[in-house]
Enzyme design. Structure first.
Site, mmCIF file in Angstrom:
data_model
loop_
_atom_site.group_PDB
_atom_site.id
_atom_site.type_symbol
_atom_site.label_atom_id
_atom_site.label_comp_id
_atom_site.label_asym_id
_atom_site.label_seq_id
_atom_site.Cartn_x
_atom_site.Cartn_y
_atom_site.Cartn_z
ATOM 1 N N GLU A 1 -0.432 9.811 8.402
ATOM 2 C CA GLU A 1 0.112 10.222 7.092
ATOM 3 C C GLU A 1 -0.994 10.590 6.114
ATOM 4 O OE1 GLU A 1 -0.172 7.196 8.141
ATOM 5 O OE2 GLU A 1 -0.677 5.830 6.482
ATOM 6 N N HIS B 1 -4.380 6.673 10.749
ATOM 7 C CA HIS B 1 -3.293 6.934 9.793
ATOM 8 C C HIS B 1 -2.907 8.413 9.764
ATOM 9 C CE1 HIS B 1 -2.959 3.085 7.605
ATOM 10 N NE2 HIS B 1 -4.215 2.910 7.964
ATOM 11 N N CYS C 1 -1.281 1.453 12.165
ATOM 12 C CA CYS C 1 -2.223 0.464 11.626
ATOM 13 C C CYS C 1 -1.574 -0.930 11.592
ATOM 14 C CB CYS C 1 -2.723 0.914 10.250
ATOM 15 S SG CYS C 1 -4.193 0.013 9.730
#
Lengths: 230, 83
Positions: free
Chosen positions: A204, A202, A85
């Site tokens: 994560e 993302h 990002c």
């Protein structure tokens, strides 16, 4: 093995990435403040957020911070570097990856789950996926509209350096499945040397089943197994 | 010598600018029809240099390395001696 997670003023996904590496996967990782030394690491994650308040352009100021010289040396040595990002925005602004990330086609912050097709499963970041696998990972950005000139795009295509494209659930690159207007539905790219990945989604946030998907974890798993192999 | 520079940075021709399009539509809601509308950023700076050519070269370097993103932007530099 030790992985660095960079922190700039305004990074806000740093702890999430650190948590996934240390608690979910179980590797050693440090949060590294941009004024500190980036030495002795086997890989780097440049996490998401709003470094420097997106002043000038998203990622522009962080990309010129002195720690980026150390990051560039690590990338030149072939160590794996992933920008997520705002981290992707920083990598394109620094020239480590080609192209630019512009304001979304519909100029709105989009925070939602998207489907991605794995275009390259031989990179240090995607070697745990099957070719053409469709995965679910969320996005959260306003400047994710990937742009590159024709010459760059043909290089990305011919060298299989597009890592992920936005697709519908069936794996087709439709305009409706493109959340930000990115050229050729590009969601993530790899550098020429093959050891630097930038992606808008993302991973994560998709690394534990309780959060709805473990697809993102495979990116970190791939990176860890790549580091173990070198 | 001191020089005064004004740098104007905008998107290259044909690049999508959703912010400008939104402003243009909002103007339409107020009854103002425009054939085109662009938004640009301007940097106004003063600097010391030994000549106007050196000053221009330094400002150009600033544009290439930080102020503009050469992938998507064009820029224009106006520079003059200021004292």
């Amino acid at each position: 093995m030790k992985i660095a997670v960079l922190q700039f003023g305004g990074s806000n996904c740093d702890h999430d990435v650190h948590y996934v590496l240390t608690e979910v996967i179980g590797v050693d990782a440090d949060l590294v403040w941009y004024k500190d030394e980036l030495e002795g690491y086997d890989g780097v994650v440049v996490p998401g957020g709003f470094s420097y308040g997106d002043y000038l352009r998203a990622g522009a100021i962080a990309a010129r911070a002195p720690i980026m010289n150390s990051l560039r040396r690590m990338a030149d040595k072939g160590l794996p570097v992933v920008g997520i990002c705002n981290g992707f925005q920083i990598l394109v602004e620094s020239g480590l990856l080609p192209g630019a990330l512009m304001t979304n086609r519909y100029p709105k912050f989009r925070c939602e789950w998207v489907s991605l097709r794995v275009e390259n499963n031989t990179s240090p970041f995607t070697n745990s996926f099957k070719p053409g696998e469709v995965i679910r990972i969320p996005i959260a950005h306003m400047e994710g509209n990937y742009f590159a000139d024709e010459h760059t795009l043909s290089g990305l295509d011919s060298q299989k350096r597009v890592a992920f494209r936005y697709v519908d659930e069936k794996g087709n690159t439709t305009d409706e499945a493109n959340p930000n207007g990115s050229v050729e539905n590009i969601a993530g790219i790899i550098n020429e040397q093959g050891n630097v990945l930038g992606m808008m989604p993302h991973p994560e946030r998709a690394s534990e089943q309780i959060l709805g998907s473990e697809d993102g974890k495979k990116i970190f798993d791939s990176m860890v197994s790549y580091i173990s192999s070198i | 010598m001191q020089y005064h520079a004004e740098v104007t940075i905008g998107l290259k021709n044909g690049m999508l600018d959703p912010e400008a399009t939104t402003v243009q539509k909002a103007l339409e809601h107020l009854g103002f029809t425009t054939k085109s509308l662009q938004m640009q950023k301007r940097f106004i700076l003063d600097l010391d240099a030994t000549s106007i050519d050196e000053a221009r070269a330094r400002v150009n370097d600033m544009c290439m390395r930080l102020l503009a993103n050469p992938v998507i932007h064009n820029y224009d530099i106006v520079i003059e001696e200021s004292g």
